[in-house]
Enzyme design. Structure first.
Site, PDB file in Angstrom:
ATOM      1  N   HIS A   1      40.448  27.169  30.562  1.00 28.10           N
ATOM      2  CA  HIS A   1      41.018  25.858  30.868  1.00 28.10           C
ATOM      3  C   HIS A   1      40.004  24.761  30.530  1.00 28.10           C
ATOM      4  O   HIS A   1      38.812  24.895  30.838  1.00 28.10           O
ATOM      5  CB  HIS A   1      41.399  25.770  32.350  1.00 28.10           C
ATOM      6  CG  HIS A   1      42.624  26.563  32.697  1.00 28.10           C
ATOM      7  ND1 HIS A   1      43.762  25.988  33.209  1.00 28.10           N
ATOM      8  CD2 HIS A   1      42.889  27.886  32.593  1.00 28.10           C
ATOM      9  CE1 HIS A   1      44.678  26.924  33.407  1.00 28.10           C
ATOM     10  NE2 HIS A   1      44.161  28.088  33.051  1.00 28.10           N
TER      11      HIS A   1
ATOM     12  N   HIS B   1      42.000  30.770  39.721  1.00 26.65           N
ATOM     13  CA  HIS B   1      40.904  30.044  39.060  1.00 26.65           C
ATOM     14  C   HIS B   1      40.010  29.427  40.130  1.00 26.65           C
ATOM     15  O   HIS B   1      39.783  28.218  40.170  1.00 26.65           O
ATOM     16  CB  HIS B   1      41.462  28.981  38.110  1.00 26.65           C
ATOM     17  CG  HIS B   1      42.010  29.566  36.851  1.00 26.65           C
ATOM     18  ND1 HIS B   1      41.205  29.932  35.786  1.00 26.65           N
ATOM     19  CD2 HIS B   1      43.275  29.886  36.485  1.00 26.65           C
ATOM     20  CE1 HIS B   1      41.952  30.425  34.816  1.00 26.65           C
ATOM     21  NE2 HIS B   1      43.214  30.417  35.223  1.00 26.65           N
TER      22      HIS B   1
ATOM     23  N   ARG C   1      30.207  42.166  51.830  1.00 25.79           N
ATOM     24  CA  ARG C   1      30.024  41.188  52.917  1.00 25.79           C
ATOM     25  C   ARG C   1      30.772  39.877  52.689  1.00 25.79           C
ATOM     26  O   ARG C   1      30.865  39.066  53.603  1.00 25.79           O
ATOM     27  CB  ARG C   1      28.519  40.930  53.137  1.00 25.79           C
ATOM     28  CG  ARG C   1      27.811  42.131  53.772  1.00 25.79           C
ATOM     29  CD  ARG C   1      26.325  41.888  53.979  1.00 25.79           C
ATOM     30  NE  ARG C   1      25.607  41.763  52.715  1.00 25.79           N
ATOM     31  CZ  ARG C   1      25.214  42.807  51.973  1.00 25.79           C
ATOM     32  NH1 ARG C   1      25.503  44.047  52.365  1.00 25.79           N
ATOM     33  NH2 ARG C   1      24.548  42.618  50.852  1.00 25.79           N
TER      34      ARG C   1
ATOM     35  N   HIS D   1      43.125  42.667  30.762  1.00 28.09           N
ATOM     36  CA  HIS D   1      42.855  41.809  31.918  1.00 28.09           C
ATOM     37  C   HIS D   1      42.491  42.594  33.174  1.00 28.09           C
ATOM     38  O   HIS D   1      41.775  42.066  34.040  1.00 28.09           O
ATOM     39  CB  HIS D   1      44.064  40.926  32.220  1.00 28.09           C
ATOM     40  CG  HIS D   1      44.199  39.749  31.304  1.00 28.09           C
ATOM     41  ND1 HIS D   1      44.720  39.847  30.043  1.00 28.09           N
ATOM     42  CD2 HIS D   1      43.871  38.438  31.477  1.00 28.09           C
ATOM     43  CE1 HIS D   1      44.708  38.655  29.467  1.00 28.09           C
ATOM     44  NE2 HIS D   1      44.201  37.787  30.307  1.00 28.09           N
TER      45      HIS D   1
ATOM     46  N   ASP E   1      51.316  35.988  31.075  1.00 26.69           N
ATOM     47  CA  ASP E   1      50.320  34.974  30.695  1.00 26.69           C
ATOM     48  C   ASP E   1      50.307  34.829  29.177  1.00 26.69           C
ATOM     49  O   ASP E   1      49.259  34.641  28.554  1.00 26.69           O
ATOM     50  CB  ASP E   1      48.936  35.356  31.222  1.00 26.69           C
ATOM     51  CG  ASP E   1      47.941  34.199  31.198  1.00 26.69           C
ATOM     52  OD1 ASP E   1      48.381  33.038  31.107  1.00 26.69           O
ATOM     53  OD2 ASP E   1      46.724  34.458  31.272  1.00 26.69           O
TER      54      ASP E   1
END
Length: 372
Positions: free
Chosen positions: A132, A184, A216, A240, A263
């Site tokens: 992006h 994202h 954690r 992916h 996508d």
């Protein structure tokens, strides 16, 4: 009354042999035992793709107009898609407006398969921006809210990074009938959980461009896998998500909460090997798309190919793989008349052969694609 008679049918729940589907004005009137000749193949509910950037050589960001929508749908219909959310990735307010106007016009004219819009950004995290464009990543302002407030866009889905948008803003979006997905993002688990509590219901392309699960700090991935109520989009293209990671998600999430998405970028349905993407280029190498820096840049995946991958590479049962492509996206989007072949449902149908390839496709009973 229109009738389709097939040798096998999956209605979204069960399998049937030698049945006829009677269709009246785009709606399934009845499903009855077939009398007479039936055509070979498997009739299944039409696939619903909630993340489609392009197809057929068109990229919605580059050309946010009606022609792109038509081209994209026709390209993906060849692979079983009967409904889609054309997706606008992070861009200027002007492009968002143009895209919204195109979507509104398509819906007003009953353009087959266009059911809404997915704004993937611009309210994302720079560290997890993927491809992006950083120059367009920004906070939520009145300019974007005016777009999200529109009532003529059909289903509205917006992907946000919860560290860059407040819980109150998420509640505001939900009040505007926006489906809020998280993605994202580099957020910690507590921030992600707060976003879910505020009304976010989904995660965009699970594992990709989100804070990882560690011992954690569970991150976005950990919360997405542990939360039983949210939906996760998964890109089953072998690039992916590693098959082991895909199987972890399949084991962790309750049935009904994983959605196949593509996508997809503009080369789907074409032989294109590269295309312009903002100031750079994206290159195709087989079934993989990367930008000039080598980062994944969407996919050339199609829905039928993703279903085939789920069955053949991930050992997902055929019924579950089909539900991940149709029934579960319908439930996520609250489309009660989609995802099943039942009386009263939309006649959005796909005929598959034994190799999971699409032979024919109908949207509201109208033939959109027939293999030659």
């Amino acid at each position: 009354m229109q009738q389709l008679s097939v040798s096998r049918l999956f209605d979204g729940e069960q399998w049937f042999d030698n049945v006829s589907v009677n269709i009246d004005n785009g709606i399934i009137h009845s499903v009855v035992p077939a009398s007479g000749n039936v055509q070979p193949g498997l009739l299944v509910p039409g696939f619903i793709d909630v993340q489609v950037n392009g197809g057929g050589g068109a990229l919605f960001n580059t050309a946010p107009n009606r022609q792109s929508l038509h081209t994209m749908l026709r390209a993906h219909a060849r692979f079983g898609t009967t409904a889609m959310l054309p997706t606008v990735i992070t861009d200027s307010v002007s492009v968002m407006h143009q895209a919204a106007d195109a979507i509104a016009a398509a819906i007003a004219d009953n353009e087959p398969g266009i059911i809404g819009v997915h704004f993937e950004g611009p309210h994302l995290s720079v560290p997890k921006k993927g491809v992006h464009p950083q120059q367009h990543i920004r906070q939520l302002t009145a300019a974007e809210l005016a777009i999200y407030s529109r009532s003529d866009l059909g289903i509205k889905l917006v992907t946000v990074a919860p560290e860059n948008i407040s819980a109150e803003q998420i509640r505001q979006l939900v009040a505007l009938n926006v489906i809020v997905c998280l993605g994202h993002s580099n957020a910690d688990a507590a921030t992600v959980q707060a976003a879910l509590a505020a009304g976010a219901t989904g995660f965009t392309h699970l594992y990709n461009a989100m804070s990882p699960l560690t011992s954690r700090e569970p991150g976005m991935v950990g919360v997405a896998l542990a939360d039983p109520d949210s939906w996760c989009g998964v890109i089953f293209d072998g690039h992916h998500i590693h098959p082991v990671a895909a199987k972890v998600a399949l084991a962790a999430k309750p049935k009904g909460k994983l959605l196949i998405v593509t996508d997809a970028m503009s080369p789907v349905g074409t032989d294109d090997t590269e295309f312009d993407f903002f100031a750079g280029k994206v290159m195709r190498d087989g079934s993989k798309l990367t930008n000039e820096a080598g980062a994944l840049a969407g996919s050339v995946l199609d829905m039928a190919g993703a279903v085939q991958y789920a069955v053949q590479q991930l050992d997902v049962s055929p019924d579950e793989a089909l539900r991940m492509a149709s029934l579960y996206p319908a439930q996520f989007l609250a489309r009660s008349n989609s995802g099943r072949i039942i009386a009263g449902g939309a006649a959005d149908l796909v005929l598959l052969n034994n190799n999971w390839q699409v032979e024919a496709n109908w949207i509201h009973g109208e033939p959109i694609f027939t293999a030659e």
